[in-house]
Scaffold this motif. Structure first.
Motif, PDB file in Angstrom:
ATOM      1  N   UNK A   1      10.867  -0.131   5.194  1.00  0.00           N
ATOM      2  CA  UNK A   1      12.327  -0.022   5.101  1.00  0.00           C
ATOM      3  C   UNK A   1      12.925  -0.785   6.277  1.00  0.00           C
ATOM      4  N   UNK A   2      13.821  -1.721   5.994  1.00  0.00           N
ATOM      5  CA  UNK A   2      14.389  -2.593   7.021  1.00  0.00           C
ATOM      6  C   UNK A   2      15.885  -2.356   7.142  1.00  0.00           C
ATOM      7  N   UNK A   3      16.317  -2.045   8.349  1.00  0.00           N
ATOM      8  CA  UNK A   3      17.737  -1.980   8.693  1.00  0.00           C
ATOM      9  C   UNK A   3      17.988  -3.035   9.754  1.00  0.00           C
ATOM     10  N   UNK A   4      18.547  -4.177   9.345  1.00  0.00           N
ATOM     11  CA  UNK A   4      18.862  -5.251  10.274  1.00  0.00           C
ATOM     12  C   UNK A   4      20.121  -4.878  11.052  1.00  0.00           C
ATOM     13  N   UNK A   5      20.035  -4.964  12.378  1.00  0.00           N
ATOM     14  CA  UNK A   5      21.116  -4.495  13.247  1.00  0.00           C
ATOM     15  C   UNK A   5      21.655  -5.656  14.080  1.00  0.00           C
TER      16      UNK A   5
ATOM     17  N   UNK B   1       0.804  -1.218   0.000  1.00  0.00           N
ATOM     18  CA  UNK B   1       0.000   0.000   0.000  1.00  0.00           C
ATOM     19  C   UNK B   1       0.838   1.269   0.000  1.00  0.00           C
ATOM     20  N   UNK B   2       2.157   1.129  -0.096  1.00  0.00           N
ATOM     21  CA  UNK B   2       3.071   2.268  -0.143  1.00  0.00           C
ATOM     22  C   UNK B   2       2.893   3.184   1.065  1.00  0.00           C
ATOM     23  N   UNK B   3       3.006   2.583   2.239  1.00  0.00           N
ATOM     24  CA  UNK B   3       2.917   3.306   3.497  1.00  0.00           C
ATOM     25  C   UNK B   3       4.288   3.233   4.168  1.00  0.00           C
ATOM     26  N   UNK B   4       4.881   4.356   4.559  1.00  0.00           N
ATOM     27  CA  UNK B   4       6.231   4.315   5.132  1.00  0.00           C
ATOM     28  C   UNK B   4       6.238   3.780   6.556  1.00  0.00           C
ATOM     29  N   UNK B   5       7.167   2.873   6.833  1.00  0.00           N
ATOM     30  CA  UNK B   5       7.415   2.364   8.176  1.00  0.00           C
ATOM     31  C   UNK B   5       8.867   1.899   8.225  1.00  0.00           C
ATOM     32  N   UNK B   6       9.540   2.202   9.324  1.00  0.00           N
ATOM     33  CA  UNK B   6      10.956   1.845   9.491  1.00  0.00           C
ATOM     34  C   UNK B   6      11.060   0.670  10.445  1.00  0.00           C
ATOM     35  N   UNK B   7      11.645  -0.435   9.995  1.00  0.00           N
ATOM     36  CA  UNK B   7      11.802  -1.649  10.788  1.00  0.00           C
ATOM     37  C   UNK B   7      13.258  -1.791  11.207  1.00  0.00           C
ATOM     38  N   UNK B   8      13.467  -2.005  12.511  1.00  0.00           N
ATOM     39  CA  UNK B   8      14.814  -2.133  13.072  1.00  0.00           C
ATOM     40  C   UNK B   8      14.917  -3.442  13.844  1.00  0.00           C
ATOM     41  N   UNK B   9      14.911  -4.590  13.178  1.00  0.00           N
ATOM     42  CA  UNK B   9      15.039  -5.860  13.894  1.00  0.00           C
ATOM     43  C   UNK B   9      16.475  -6.131  14.311  1.00  0.00           C
ATOM     44  N   UNK B  10      16.635  -6.740  15.470  1.00  0.00           N
ATOM     45  CA  UNK B  10      17.963  -7.200  15.862  1.00  0.00           C
ATOM     46  C   UNK B  10      18.410  -8.361  14.989  1.00  0.00           C
TER      47      UNK B  10
END
Length: 559
Positions: free
Chosen positions: A186-190, A112-121
């Protein structure tokens, strides 16, 4: 040459500080890009992101405690949708199932083109312990983790294996979140060790940045071709989707409908883009559409798809538009969607595109006969809805449509009072079902009040011999009638309590008849002695030690 100034922080601290100074701007209005962070902490993020959020404080980065990872993403998606995609939330989780629970919400946001930032360990980048708790092990690759399930449902994915890799990755993440075409999850795996690793960060990385959301205008040639197609159409239909709401193009849509007289149907995401009482608004279209909108779609020779992806629910699995010579005009910010159904593309922002097309069509309006036809069909459909909402027999069991009609009448009355500036003060929940201006069945009124109709019999007779089974219930109720019993002589509070505040008693109320028995507590007090009849070891009526002769336990709540 002066040396670049730096500040020493962990990777997680640097990320939180960076997110706190990012802003999105559109039409001269600035919004904080990452307004808050949802989180559930575990071994994969508590020592990194968790500590950074605690140290930053709610002023720099507000924290929202979640109870389920998927629910956190859904909440973040709802927030971004209501904010017009100009502000978003971040979501942090531990590794393992905490990360995989993000997949469904990430897919929803990306589709649906909705922005969300995912920060999984993520698992250790330096691998001092391998495997760690809940780590996915595959025999053919050593760098695979469960976070890779987020790759196909993310608009941008990166695994930060070194602290310095955060700088380009964070900038790319903000670019995608503010791009109206490419936005999504958007996913930034940390990795958990990288989160807590210290590094000398350039101060420029933490400078305030403003990401401007563009509004592209349509090209001259595309606009001219679109206007020619609209003028040549005899039965055009405008189908609007969620892109109208994301663009804030509601006013432009209303002006376009007023000027051209083209009927407007809405997808599920575009519902409410044009008010329901507008003469050109014909309701939803597709599988869940109204009869008026679907009939217009079947006969339409030009379908103007504005801000919609034309999914199967909208096109009725490509069976709705049945005119042999039907053509499509796609007004969309994304060229991929603008060309669907072999449409004539008009690639532009929804608001800019509607305004430009209205100016290009100056003086053009649909045939008056066509306008009278769809307006008459709209009135006929509304009459059918009113008939379904109406309840001729107030004592009859209400239908689902009648319940919806009662709620709709209450909503309209509330909106009218708010517009006139005479909105009644907030009332408690039992008073929400006050008198309505439409006939409402008695069952609906009782349903809204949370009551049962005493005139209707119970669903079935009680089973014989079941009077003693569940014949008494325990309820936690205020003990105002018994307040004086808790007070000691002289007005002293009982057991250190306030004599002015009512206490709670655990009552056992018989369902039918009998007197009420009150219990001061539901568990035995420390050191309390239970007085029971000591019968013979096995000679009692029920063959049990310690029970009265009648076989009834005087303290069933102690068991």
């Amino acid at each position: 040459m002066t040396a670049q100034r730096s500040v020493r922080l962990t990777t997680a601290q640097a990320l939180v500080r960076f997110l706190a100074v990012q802003y999105a701007e559109r039409d001269g209005r600035r919004h904080r890009l990452i307004a808050a962070t949802w989180g559930i902490f575990g071994h994969g993020n508590v020592a990194g992101i968790g500590q950074a959020l605690l140290e930053s404080g709610p002023e720099a980065m507000p924290f929202l405690q979640g109870r389920n990872e998927q629910a956190m993403v859904h909440a973040a998606v709802g927030y971004a949708r209501q904010r017009g995609r100009l502000s978003a939330h971040a979501v942090t989780t531990s590794i393992g199932p905490g990360a995989t629970n993000l997949v469904t919400g990430a897919a929803l946001a990306t589709i649906n083109r909705i922005p969300v930032l995912l920060l999984p360990g993520d698992t250790f980048a330096t691998r001092p312990a391998d495997p760690v708790l809940q780590q996915l092990e595959v025999p053919w690759a050593g760098d695979v983790s469960v976070n890779d399930t987020l790759r196909p449902v993310s608009r941008y994915f990166d695994r930060i294996t070194r602290p310095e890799a955060l700088v380009p990755a964070a900038l790319q993440a903000m670019r995608v979140l503010t791009d109206p075409v490419q936005t999504g999850a958007v996913t930034l795996a940390l990795p958990q060790d990288v989160q807590a690793e210290a590094y000398d960060w350039p101060e420029e990385f933490f400078a305030e940045r403003v990401w401007r959301v563009r509004r592209p205008r349509p090209g001259t040639d595309e606009l001219r071709a679109a206007a020619e197609a609209v003028r040549a159409a005899r039965r055009p239909l405008l189908v609007v989707g969620g892109g109208i709401r994301h663009s804030g193009a509601e006013d432009a849509l209303r002006a376009f409908a007023d000027a051209t007289g083209i009927p407007v149907a809405a997808t599920q995401a575009g519902k409410g883009a044009l008010r329901h009482d507008h003469p050109a608004e014909v309701g939803a279209v597709g599988h869940t559409g109204t009869a008026t909108a679907d009939d217009l779609a079947r006969a339409a020779d030009l379908v103007i798809a504005a801000g919609t992806r034309l999914t199967d629910f909208t096109t009725a699995s490509s069976t709705l538009f049945q005119d042999p010579g039907v053509r499509f005009l796609g007004l969309n910010l994304d060229p991929y969607d603008a060309h669907k159904q072999a449409a004539l593309p008009l690639v532009a922002d929804a608001r800019e595109g509607l305004d430009a097309l209205r100016a290009e069509l100056a003086g053009h309006r649909v045939d008056p006969a066509y306008e009278r036809t769809y307006r008459k069909a709209k009135l006929y459909w509304e009459a059918l809805v009113d008939q379904a909402f109406h309840a001729p027999d107030e004592d009859a069991v209400p239908t689902q449509a009648q319940v919806l009609g009662a709620l709709d009448a209450r909503r309209r009355r509330h909106r009218r009072d708010r517009q006139r500036g005479r909105l009644a003060p907030r009332r408690p929940a039992p008073a929400l079902a006050g008198p309505l201006r439409v006939p409402v069945p008695r069952g609906v009124r009782l349903l809204l009040h949370g009551l049962r109709d005493p005139r209707r019999p119970r669903r079935g007779p009680r089973r014989p011999g079941a009077a003693g089974v569940g014949a008494r219930r325990r309820r936690l109720v205020p003990d105002e009638p018994h307040r004086d019993r808790h007070r000691r002589p002289g007005g002293r509070p009982p057991q250190g309590g306030d004599p002015r505040q009512p206490r709670l008693r655990l009552h056992r109320r018989p369902l039918r008849g009998g007197r009420r028995r009150g219990l001061r507590h539901g568990l035995p007090l420390p050191g309390a002695r239970r007085r029971v009849h000591r019968g013979p070891p096995s000679g009692g009526p029920r063959g049990q030690r310690g029970l009265p002769r009648d076989g009834r336990d005087p303290h069933p709540h102690h068991r």
